[in-house]
Enzyme design. Structure first.
Site, PDB file in Angstrom:
ATOM      1  N   SER A  21       0.827  -1.093  -0.110  1.00  0.00           N
ATOM      2  CA  SER A  21       0.014   0.157   0.117  1.00  0.00           C
ATOM      3  C   SER A  21       0.851   1.224   0.157  1.00  0.00           C
ATOM      4  CB  SER A  21      -0.911  -0.122   1.385  1.00  0.00           C
ATOM      5  OG  SER A  21      -1.755   1.057   1.194  1.00  0.00           O
ATOM      6  N   LYS A  45      -4.118   1.975  -1.968  1.00  0.00           N
ATOM      7  CA  LYS A  45      -3.718   3.158  -1.339  1.00  0.00           C
ATOM      8  C   LYS A  45      -4.498   3.165   0.123  1.00  0.00           C
ATOM      9  CE  LYS A  45      -1.931   7.295  -0.348  1.00  0.00           C
ATOM     10  NZ  LYS A  45      -0.542   7.087   0.252  1.00  0.00           N
ATOM     11  N   ALA A  70       6.513  11.199   4.193  1.00  0.00           N
ATOM     12  CA  ALA A  70       5.800  11.585   5.105  1.00  0.00           C
ATOM     13  C   ALA A  70       4.407  12.077   4.386  1.00  0.00           C
ATOM     14  CB  ALA A  70       6.455  12.679   5.915  1.00  0.00           C
ATOM     15  N   GLY A  72       1.289  11.002   4.603  1.00  0.00           N
ATOM     16  CA  GLY A  72       0.283  11.336   5.371  1.00  0.00           C
ATOM     17  C   GLY A  72      -1.095  10.880   5.028  1.00  0.00           C
ATOM     18  N   CYS A 131       0.988   3.799  10.823  1.00  0.00           N
ATOM     19  CA  CYS A 131       1.246   4.750   9.988  1.00  0.00           C
ATOM     20  C   CYS A 131       1.848   5.736  10.802  1.00  0.00           C
ATOM     21  CB  CYS A 131       0.217   5.695   9.179  1.00  0.00           C
ATOM     22  SG  CYS A 131       0.818   7.124   8.362  1.00  0.00           S
ATOM     23  N   ASN A 193       5.713  -2.080   8.746  1.00  0.00           N
ATOM     24  CA  ASN A 193       5.294  -0.581   8.194  1.00  0.00           C
ATOM     25  C   ASN A 193       6.784   0.028   8.371  1.00  0.00           C
ATOM     26  OD1 ASN A 193       4.341   1.685   7.170  1.00  0.00           O
ATOM     27  ND2 ASN A 193       2.266   1.310   7.976  1.00  0.00           N
ATOM     28  N   THR A 194       6.671   1.177   7.933  1.00  0.00           N
ATOM     29  CA  THR A 194       7.999   1.906   7.803  1.00  0.00           C
ATOM     30  C   THR A 194       8.697   2.357   9.306  1.00  0.00           C
ATOM     31  OG1 THR A 194       6.922   4.114   7.864  1.00  0.00           O
ATOM     32  CG2 THR A 194       7.448   3.161   5.629  1.00  0.00           C
ATOM     33  N   GLY A 244       9.347  -5.028   3.965  1.00  0.00           N
ATOM     34  CA  GLY A 244      10.297  -4.372   4.437  1.00  0.00           C
ATOM     35  C   GLY A 244      11.499  -4.370   3.449  1.00  0.00           C
ATOM     36  N   GLY A 245      11.894  -3.625   2.604  1.00  0.00           N
ATOM     37  CA  GLY A 245      12.969  -3.686   1.651  1.00  0.00           C
ATOM     38  C   GLY A 245      13.068  -4.678   0.744  1.00  0.00           C
TER      39      GLY A 245
END
Lengths: 303, 240
Positions: A21, A45, A70, A72, A131, A193-194, A244-245
């Site tokens: 996403s 998204k 960022a 958002g 998030c 997530n990040t 992740g990556g």
């Protein structure tokens, strides 16, 4: 012939490759470049109840091993997603899609899931409680087991579709978070997530991102993702979507060996728009290289 | 959009900080579109606007502003670059009318050059105003003149041409205008010229092709992505 099929929360997929996403829009940008039906599915998204513009720009920064964003949660809101985005998505993608939903309150998560639940093209819900770029929502649910349980219980009540909870790595014990959402009724978890990060502009002596902090993603995160998927696999019995990556078929296999049933591809789509397609196409030969006949045989195989 | 690995045909300094690079790639382009260039060791690509193109090459002018562009400046002809192109909407030459005005500021001048060549090929002779900080930073002025166009140069320090900014030029009358340059210049142009026009914007980008929402801006007609729905916006839709 190798067998790339996997089953995620009761839904069979041709392969485990899922664009993540926020890196794939609602699919149709990428459908102009290749037939996105080659993918296992994709996670669209992140959608909220109301339209969101997101944060001020600059929203993007870079580091050696990836990028910071960022954004958002910019999105047109659930009503426009149903009225405008999903009909366009339907024209180019003919498999069950993963609906990524976000919110700033338990009620908002419920509203979005309730509305999207009526859309037949949606196979799974991926509930983003992780998030890092919004205040008072997102990650604040994903760092507190009690708040996470509340979201899961509430969403669980309004849909019969599989509910996958997207977890943040910005916690001391991701295994404890995974256990909490499993106990609350989640059908699966996706991680990671990040990672919350920050960069400074040396000339201006100020943060590079207008939001000050942003979420790190990209190849630097793979070892963190492997470690966390490994730990969560030891802690829960629901399926894990690893991310992740990830940028190669080897990375997919590594996360599956750590315990993932399916694997998402994020940032790689942004620097090579054909990245997910390449991973799908190189997966069979990579499986052969490592003597894998059936992909489901290797899930958690490193334990 | 396509992804090509193409050879560098030429890479040389025009001023202390601005370089001209010609890439061996054939592509249908519109003036104002851009390339996104992958560099070894850099995760994100570098978006650089197209200055000019012909059947077998594309020319970009770039300013060395950080480690990525510094790395580009050290590359030699024969080395190859991985490029995504063409990106962005580009200028709309159909709107020019009979007496368009082209305004470029600093490294905003290159995309204006491609537009000038396109207009000249259609038999339209735009007037050109190019703004710089100082005489040593002037680029492309002679290239515009070699198209047979009248070029007015401004320098902020008065070291050449009109002293001041592009909006200090006395005659800004036109049928339509096209502007590319730093945001303060775009704002000044927007506020001063009454005619309709198009302005090309810059923003930090993630992907460059509309996927990541990294470069969004608000317009009167909804949110737009500078990389995909821009970088050129119509004057009428801009929200400052």
């Amino acid at each position: 012939m190798v067998d790339t099929r996997v089953t995620l929360c009761g839904i069979e997929m041709d392969n485990p490759v899922i664009p993540a996403s926020g890196t794939f829009g609602f699919g149709y940008e990428f459908a102009e470049l290749y037939d996105i039906n080659c993918l296992g599915t994709f996670s669209f998204k992140g959608t909220t109840a109301e339209p969101r513009f997101g944060n001020a720009t600059p929203r993007i920064a870079e580091f050696e091993g990836g990028l910071l964003n960022a954004v958002g949660l910019q999105n047109p809101g659930v009503d426009a997603v149903i009225a405008k985005e999903l009909p366009k998505l339907r024209e180019v993608f003919h498999k069950p899609v993963m609906a990524n939903v976000s919110g700033f309150s338990v009620e908002e998560y419920v509203t979005v899931v309730e509305k999207l639940d009526t859309c037949p093209e949606i196979g799974w819900f991926e509930v983003n409680i992780s998030c890092p770029n919004v205040h008072g929502g997102g990650m604040s649910f994903g760092t507190d087991p009690k708040a996470a349980e509340e979201v899961v219980c509430a969403v669980r009540r309004v849909t019969k579709k599989p509910v996958i909870i997207k977890l943040t790595p910005n916690v001391t014990s991701i295994a404890d978070m995974a256990k909490a959402v499993e106990a609350a009724g989640a059908d699966g978890v996706s991680l990671i997530n990040t990672v919350l990060g920050m960069r400074l502009d040396l000339k201006k002596r100020k943060p590079l991102l207008a939001n000050t902090t942003g979420g790190m993603s990209g190849p630097a995160l793979l070892p963190l993702a492997v470690r966390m998927v490994w730990q969560v696999y030891n802690a829960v019995s629901v399926p894990i979507v690893g991310l992740g990556g990830v940028s190669t078929a080897e990375d997919v296999i590594e996360l599956m060996l750590a315990g993932a049933t399916a694997v998402q591809v994020g940032s790689a789509n942004l620097v090579d728009p054909w990245a997910a397609e390449k991973i799908v196409h190189t997966l069979p030969e990579t499986m052969e290289k490592y003597g894998i006949k059936k992909l489901t045989d290797i899930i958690g195989g490193a334990h | 959009m396509k992804n090509v690995v193409c050879p560098i045909l030429e890479n040389r300094a025009l001023t202390a900080t601005v370089w001209r690079m010609r890439l061996g790639v054939s592509c249908e382009l519109k003036p104002g579109q851009f390339l996104n260039i992958a560099l070894a060791g850099k995760y994100l690509r570098r978006p650089i606007s197209v200055c000019d193109w012909d059947k077998e090459s594309v020319t970009i002018l770039y300013k060395v502003v950080g480690r990525g562009t510094e790395q580009m400046s050290r590359m030699a002809p024969g080395e190859c670059l991985d490029v995504l192109l063409p990106l962005g909407n580009g200028f709309d030459p159909d709107c020019a009318g009979d007496a368009p005005l082209l305004i470029g500021g600093g490294v905003g001048c290159p995309p204006i050059f491609g537009l000038a060549r396109t207009l000249v090929a259609r038999g339209i002779k735009p007037r050109v105003i190019l703004g710089f900080n100082t005489a040593s930073e002037i680029i492309l002025a002679d290239d515009f003149r070699s198209l047979g166009l009248k070029v007015t140069v401004t320098t902020a320090d008065g070291s050449e041409g009109v002293s001041g900014f592009v909006t200090d030029v006395e005659d800004l009358s036109c049928s339509y205008y096209y502007a590319c340059g730093p945001e303060p210049m775009l704002r000044a142009v927007y506020n001063k010229i009454e005619a309709s026009g198009e302005l090309s914007f810059e923003e930090r980008m993630g992907c460059g092709f509309g996927a990541c929402m990294g470069c969004s801006c608000k317009t009167k007609y909804g949110n737009k992505r500078i990389c995909k729905d821009g970088p050129v916006l119509k004057k009428e839709e801009i929200v400052w």
